[in-house]
Design a protein around this motif. Structure first.
Motif, PDB file in Angstrom:
ATOM      1  N   VAL A  70     -46.527 -32.912 -24.884  1.00 47.70           N
ATOM      2  CA  VAL A  70     -45.706 -33.583 -23.885  1.00 47.70           C
ATOM      3  C   VAL A  70     -45.547 -32.689 -22.667  1.00 47.70           C
ATOM      4  O   VAL A  70     -45.723 -31.470 -22.728  1.00 47.70           O
ATOM      5  N   PHE A  71     -45.195 -33.313 -21.572  1.00 47.52           N
ATOM      6  CA  PHE A  71     -44.963 -32.587 -20.335  1.00 47.52           C
ATOM      7  C   PHE A  71     -43.643 -31.836 -20.380  1.00 47.52           C
ATOM      8  O   PHE A  71     -43.527 -30.706 -19.955  1.00 47.52           O
ATOM      9  N   CYS A  72     -42.616 -32.476 -20.964  1.00 42.29           N
ATOM     10  CA  CYS A  72     -41.280 -31.889 -20.902  1.00 42.29           C
ATOM     11  C   CYS A  72     -40.497 -32.202 -22.180  1.00 42.29           C
ATOM     12  O   CYS A  72     -40.522 -33.336 -22.670  1.00 42.29           O
ATOM     13  N   ASN A  73     -39.824 -31.212 -22.733  1.00 42.00           N
ATOM     14  CA  ASN A  73     -38.900 -31.380 -23.849  1.00 42.00           C
ATOM     15  C   ASN A  73     -37.476 -31.221 -23.331  1.00 42.00           C
ATOM     16  O   ASN A  73     -37.160 -30.206 -22.694  1.00 42.00           O
ATOM     17  N   ILE A  74     -36.647 -32.190 -23.608  1.00 43.57           N
ATOM     18  CA  ILE A  74     -35.237 -32.112 -23.215  1.00 43.57           C
ATOM     19  C   ILE A  74     -34.407 -32.057 -24.483  1.00 43.57           C
ATOM     20  O   ILE A  74     -34.440 -32.980 -25.304  1.00 43.57           O
ATOM     21  N   ARG A  75     -33.684 -30.955 -24.659  1.00 39.73           N
ATOM     22  CA  ARG A  75     -32.881 -30.740 -25.861  1.00 39.73           C
ATOM     23  C   ARG A  75     -31.411 -30.925 -25.529  1.00 39.73           C
ATOM     24  O   ARG A  75     -30.876 -30.263 -24.631  1.00 39.73           O
ATOM     25  N   THR A  76     -30.781 -31.819 -26.264  1.00 36.33           N
ATOM     26  CA  THR A  76     -29.381 -32.140 -25.997  1.00 36.33           C
ATOM     27  C   THR A  76     -28.440 -31.620 -27.072  1.00 36.33           C
ATOM     28  O   THR A  76     -27.229 -31.584 -26.867  1.00 36.33           O
TER      29      THR A  76
END
Length: 308
Positions: free
Chosen positions: A8-14
């Motif tokens: 993936v281009f970007c991982n967003i961790r919340t």
């Protein structure tokens, strides 16, 4: 939705602290506070559009005037240009034709919250309906939960979402505990029951499941300690005793009898210490009386000399 591990281009961790990771590098610190807050809002509503007027109201409690339109446009530009130039052909935030803003979990962007919620919504209503695939997916989902949702942010609109996701996590842990207890895998029960109790220590059934798992693996000392902990937590914090059902289960396991058996030994030990102290005091008193009697005899002797 793209699953974790895909290219993936970007991982967003919340879960836990908020992180934006592009091509293996973290760029969250390069974002301003307003940029992080806007991105967090869009992530919570992934797949849905958000009107600019609502965003301005949430970020600045202001009307959508010319100055705030400019400020919002600047923030959006910074978010979409946070990654290296070689990767900027992908946009994290998408702007629709009517000006509304959205973020999607797709082949370019992975959002841990999106994966977590997708798994939760697909869980069968009964443990008996679980398949090995279902269980693996649930385990992967609970492993995404590294801490409360966006725990390093303190905004009012986050509180309800955070509480909801925490409860979803507890529900999945409880299902795993029940499933692995029936499957005869006590080590898994111990793993997930301990995780559960770190978040919510007041669920009696989870304590009991952990006690049984400890006994099944030969950890009798930990089982007894867990019973004591359960009693203390319920009594000290909630002011309630163990339920009758729990007492019956513990009795059938022989734990109630073993716990009570330890008490007389402690009392006997304490009684022995107290008895020893009293004997010592009595001996000291007798010695003093004998000394006084000797002095009186000396004073009463006819020649006034000391007797030995």
């Amino acid at each position: 939705m793209v699953l974790l591990g895909a290219a993936v281009f970007c991982n967003i961790r919340t879960f836990g602290s908020f992180q934006v990771i592009c091509n293996g590098r973290s760029y969250g610190r390069r974002l301003s506070q307003h940029s992080r807050t806007l991105l967090a809002l869009l992530v919570l509503r992934y797949g849905r559009s958000v009107r600019r007027e609502e965003i301005v109201d949430l970020l600045w409690s202001a009307n959508y005037d010319k100055a705030h339109r400019r400020r919002l446009s600047t923030i959006l530009w910074r978010i979409n240009h946070v990654a290296p130039r070689s990767m900027q052909r992908y946009e994290i935030v998408r702007i629709e034709e009517n000006g509304d803003i959205r973020i999607d979990a797709d082949t370019n962007i992975h959002i841990d919250l999106a994966e977590f919620e997708t798994v939760f919504k697909a869980i069968p209503s009964h443990v008996e309906e679980f398949r090995s695939f279902d269980v693996t997916a649930i385990e992967n989902a609970v492993n995404l939960y590294r801490g409360d949702l966006l725990e390093d942010m303190d905004t009012e609109w986050l509180h309800q979402a955070r509480a909801h996701v925490r409860q979803c996590h507890l529900d999945m842990l409880q299902l795993l505990i029940e499933y692995f207890a029936k499957a005869g895998q006590p080590d898994k029960v111990i793993l997930y029951a301990n995780r559960f109790l770190q978040i919510d220590p007041y669920v009696e059934t989870v304590h009991l499941a952990l006690v049984k798992a400890y006994l099944a693996t030969g950890k009798n000392g930990l089982a007894l300690a867990q019973v004591d902990l359960c009693r203390r937590v319920l009594k000290d914090d909630l002011g309630v005793p163990l339920s009758a059902d729990a007492e019956f289960i513990l009795s059938s396991l022989g734990l109630t009898r073993r716990i009570k058996a330890r008490t007389p030994r402690l009392q006997t030990s304490e009684s022995s210490v107290a008895s020893t102290d009293r004997v010592g005091e009595l001996r000291l008193t007798v010695s003093k009386i004998l000394a006084i009697c000797a002095e009186l005899l000396d004073e009463l002797s006819p020649d006034g000399s000391s007797r030995h």
